[in-house]
Design a protein around this motif. Structure first.
Motif, mmCIF file in Angstrom:
data_model
loop_
_atom_site.group_PDB
_atom_site.id
_atom_site.type_symbol
_atom_site.label_atom_id
_atom_site.label_comp_id
_atom_site.label_asym_id
_atom_site.label_seq_id
_atom_site.Cartn_x
_atom_site.Cartn_y
_atom_site.Cartn_z
ATOM 1 N N HIS A 41 -1.247 -4.091 1.372
ATOM 2 C CA HIS A 41 -0.872 -4.326 2.761
ATOM 3 C C HIS A 41 -1.491 -3.241 3.635
ATOM 4 O O HIS A 41 -1.225 -2.053 3.443
ATOM 5 C CB HIS A 41 0.655 -4.323 2.899
ATOM 6 N N HIS A 42 -2.321 -3.648 4.586
ATOM 7 C CA HIS A 42 -2.994 -2.746 5.525
ATOM 8 C C HIS A 42 -3.715 -1.611 4.809
ATOM 9 O O HIS A 42 -3.610 -0.442 5.170
ATOM 10 C CB HIS A 42 -2.010 -2.176 6.546
ATOM 11 N N GLY A 43 -4.449 -1.952 3.746
ATOM 12 C CA GLY A 43 -5.260 -0.972 3.028
ATOM 13 C C GLY A 43 -4.483 -0.049 2.104
ATOM 14 O O GLY A 43 -5.058 0.862 1.527
ATOM 15 N N LYS A 44 -3.197 -0.260 1.961
ATOM 16 C CA LYS A 44 -2.384 0.570 1.076
ATOM 17 C C LYS A 44 -1.918 -0.261 -0.109
ATOM 18 O O LYS A 44 -1.834 -1.489 -0.034
ATOM 19 C CB LYS A 44 -1.163 1.125 1.806
ATOM 20 N N GLU A 45 -1.620 0.430 -1.202
ATOM 21 C CA GLU A 45 -1.119 -0.220 -2.406
ATOM 22 C C GLU A 45 0.329 0.183 -2.633
ATOM 23 O O GLU A 45 0.687 1.345 -2.491
ATOM 24 C CB GLU A 45 -1.960 0.167 -3.616
ATOM 25 N N TYR A 46 1.149 -0.800 -2.991
ATOM 26 C CA TYR A 46 2.573 -0.576 -3.214
ATOM 27 C C TYR A 46 2.976 -1.224 -4.533
ATOM 28 O O TYR A 46 2.392 -2.221 -4.946
ATOM 29 C CB TYR A 46 3.400 -1.197 -2.083
ATOM 30 N N ASP A 47 3.986 -0.683 -5.153
ATOM 31 C CA ASP A 47 4.542 -1.255 -6.370
ATOM 32 C C ASP A 47 5.323 -2.513 -5.980
ATOM 33 O O ASP A 47 6.327 -2.445 -5.279
ATOM 34 C CB ASP A 47 5.456 -0.221 -7.025
ATOM 35 N N ALA A 48 4.837 -3.676 -6.420
ATOM 36 C CA ALA A 48 5.416 -4.959 -5.988
ATOM 37 C C ALA A 48 6.883 -5.090 -6.385
ATOM 38 O O ALA A 48 7.709 -5.541 -5.581
ATOM 39 C CB ALA A 48 4.598 -6.111 -6.559
ATOM 40 N N ALA A 49 7.231 -4.704 -7.604
ATOM 41 C CA ALA A 49 8.622 -4.850 -8.057
ATOM 42 C C ALA A 49 9.548 -3.931 -7.276
ATOM 43 O O ALA A 49 10.664 -4.303 -6.928
ATOM 44 C CB ALA A 49 8.728 -4.576 -9.555
ATOM 45 N N ALA A 50 9.085 -2.715 -6.982
ATOM 46 C CA ALA A 50 9.915 -1.779 -6.225
ATOM 47 C C ALA A 50 10.137 -2.278 -4.802
ATOM 48 O O ALA A 50 11.251 -2.215 -4.278
ATOM 49 C CB ALA A 50 9.270 -0.401 -6.209
ATOM 50 N N ILE A 51 9.080 -2.776 -4.176
ATOM 51 C CA ILE A 51 9.202 -3.291 -2.812
ATOM 52 C C ILE A 51 10.147 -4.491 -2.784
ATOM 53 O O ILE A 51 11.003 -4.600 -1.896
ATOM 54 C CB ILE A 51 7.814 -3.663 -2.238
ATOM 55 N N ALA A 52 10.022 -5.373 -3.769
ATOM 56 C CA ALA A 52 10.922 -6.535 -3.825
ATOM 57 C C ALA A 52 12.364 -6.076 -4.033
ATOM 58 O O ALA A 52 13.286 -6.624 -3.431
ATOM 59 C CB ALA A 52 10.490 -7.479 -4.944
ATOM 60 N N GLY A 53 12.573 -5.061 -4.861
ATOM 61 C CA GLY A 53 13.920 -4.545 -5.089
ATOM 62 C C GLY A 53 14.514 -3.912 -3.846
ATOM 63 O O GLY A 53 15.703 -4.091 -3.547
ATOM 64 N N ILE A 54 13.694 -3.171 -3.111
ATOM 65 C CA ILE A 54 14.168 -2.547 -1.862
ATOM 66 C C ILE A 54 14.463 -3.631 -0.821
ATOM 67 O O ILE A 54 15.481 -3.580 -0.119
ATOM 68 C CB ILE A 54 13.124 -1.542 -1.324
ATOM 69 N N ALA A 55 13.578 -4.624 -0.739
ATOM 70 C CA ALA A 55 13.782 -5.721 0.219
ATOM 71 C C ALA A 55 15.064 -6.478 -0.108
ATOM 72 O O ALA A 55 15.808 -6.864 0.797
ATOM 73 C CB ALA A 55 12.582 -6.668 0.200
#
Length: 154
Positions: A41-55
């Motif tokens: 997202h916008h040139g950055k990389e994020y841990d998909a599972a962590a982002i889904a868990g936070i969301a």
């Protein structure tokens, strides 16, 4: 109904901001584990599972760890893709090396070996010398040397 059906795009965007504010990789040390799917997202990389868990935590009040997500990081990836995010799969390749055959049992030919009436002799299991119990002197209970004669008693 999947646990991740409760999140929407706004929850994910807020989770991305939370990730950035917490320091990303340090945040994962608290949450436990690293995903094999990367949210871009916008040139950055994020841990998909962590982002889904936070969301999920933003949507329901209960933050999920990657282990709590149905389907693991692949399930998180599917939910985030459904919401319009780009996710890259960084799963390791299969354990089979290209150009090698998989181990399959040999096909039997239609003939079967007749069962013999005498059972086969089984080989005794080998035991390493270091795993064998020491022979002890019956008088002083000290381990006997290779000669089998106790140095203390004789």
């Amino acid at each position: 109904m999947s646990l991740l059906n409760s999140i929407d795009r706004d929850h994910v965007l807020t989770a991305l901001d939370t990730w950035d504010a917490a320091g990303g990789a340090n945040y994962m040390l608290v949450r436990g584990g690293v995903s094999t799917h990367v949210l871009l997202h916008h040139g950055k990389e994020y841990d998909a599972a962590a982002i889904a868990g936070i969301a999920h935590g933003l949507a329901t009040g209960r933050t999920l760890t990657p282990a709590d997500i149905p389907g693991g990081s692949a399930g998180a990836s599917k939910a985030l893709t459904r919401l319009g995010f780009q996710v890259r799969d960084d799963s390791p390749p299969s354990t089979r090396v290209p150009g090698t055959r998989t181990r399959t049992p040999r096909a039997t030919t239609g003939t079967t070996r007749a069962a013999s009436s005498t059972p086969r002799a089984t080989r005794p299991a080998r035991v390493a010398a270091s795993d064998r119990p020491d022979k002890l002197c019956p008088t002083c209970f000290i381990a006997l040397p290779a000669t089998g004669i106790c140095d203390q008693c004789d």
